[in-house]
Design a protein around this motif. Structure first.
Motif, PDB file in Angstrom:
ATOM      1  N   LYS A   1       0.823  -1.213   0.000  1.00  0.00           N
ATOM      2  CA  LYS A   1       0.000   0.000   0.000  1.00  0.00           C
ATOM      3  C   LYS A   1       0.855   1.261   0.000  1.00  0.00           C
ATOM      4  CE  LYS A   1      -4.214  -1.808   1.975  1.00  0.00           C
ATOM      5  NZ  LYS A   1      -5.207  -1.734   3.038  1.00  0.00           N
TER       6      LYS A   1
ATOM      7  N   CYS B   1      -7.165   4.979 -10.711  1.00  0.00           N
ATOM      8  CA  CYS B   1      -7.284   3.797  -9.855  1.00  0.00           C
ATOM      9  C   CYS B   1      -6.433   2.663 -10.440  1.00  0.00           C
ATOM     10  CB  CYS B   1      -8.740   3.377  -9.800  1.00  0.00           C
ATOM     11  SG  CYS B   1      -9.259   2.793  -8.219  1.00  0.00           S
TER      12      CYS B   1
ATOM     13  N   TYR C   1      -4.683  -1.218 -10.872  1.00  0.00           N
ATOM     14  CA  TYR C   1      -5.127  -2.605 -10.739  1.00  0.00           C
ATOM     15  C   TYR C   1      -4.774  -3.077  -9.334  1.00  0.00           C
ATOM     16  CZ  TYR C   1      -5.677  -2.862 -15.802  1.00  0.00           C
ATOM     17  OH  TYR C   1      -6.079  -2.663 -17.089  1.00  0.00           O
ATOM     18  N   HIS C   2      -5.555  -4.005  -8.833  1.00  0.00           N
ATOM     19  CA  HIS C   2      -5.320  -4.506  -7.477  1.00  0.00           C
ATOM     20  C   HIS C   2      -3.973  -5.225  -7.429  1.00  0.00           C
ATOM     21  CE1 HIS C   2      -5.935  -6.357  -3.617  1.00  0.00           C
ATOM     22  NE2 HIS C   2      -7.004  -5.595  -3.464  1.00  0.00           N
TER      23      HIS C   2
ATOM     24  N   LYS D   1      -2.924  -7.641  -5.595  1.00  0.00           N
ATOM     25  CA  LYS D   1      -3.027  -9.099  -5.505  1.00  0.00           C
ATOM     26  C   LYS D   1      -3.200  -9.713  -6.888  1.00  0.00           C
ATOM     27  CE  LYS D   1      -4.665  -9.861  -0.833  1.00  0.00           C
ATOM     28  NZ  LYS D   1      -5.693 -10.451   0.024  1.00  0.00           N
TER      29      LYS D   1
END
Length: 119
Positions: free
Chosen positions: A48, A57, A59-60, A62
């Protein structure tokens, strides 16, 4: 004398709509599920700090980590090849939840988290 060939109609220009459910096509003991479970169990709080609160935003992390680790498991190290797999291979499509990061994004993520991955 010519014989008429009877085939199903085919036109790759028609707009097709189909639902893809890779969950049904991927075996329960497939290595892709191991990668998914391992990454889901990781504590990625350190990742983070690598992201800003402003801007587009991302991409995640994970998801990005899953596709990179699975690619490495399959001896794929080129970001362009990983991008191609995310677009074509059902295992990568499943890991990416049908997201399609491009090779630049994959490379930036890989370089950004290199230290965290090694730890």
């Amino acid at each position: 004398m010519s014989t008429k060939l009877h085939t199903k109609s085919y036109s790759n220009n028609d707009r097709l709509f189909f639902l893809l459910n890779p969950n049904e096509d991927i075996a329960e003991n497939d290595p892709v599920r191991v990668v998914d479970a391992v990454v889901e169990s990781l504590d990625l709080r350190e990742f983070k700090k690598l992201y800003r609160e402003r801007g587009r935003c991302p991409y995640h992390p994970k998801m990005m980590l899953k596709i990179i680790l699975y690619a490495y498991m399959n001896n794929i190290y080129s970001c362009r090849k990983i991008e191609r797999q995310v677009q074509r291979d059902i295992h990568y499509i499943w890991l990416a939840a049908q997201e399609r990061p491009d090779f630049v994004t994959i490379n930036r993520f890989r370089n950004r988290v290199k230290k965290e991955i090694n730890n």
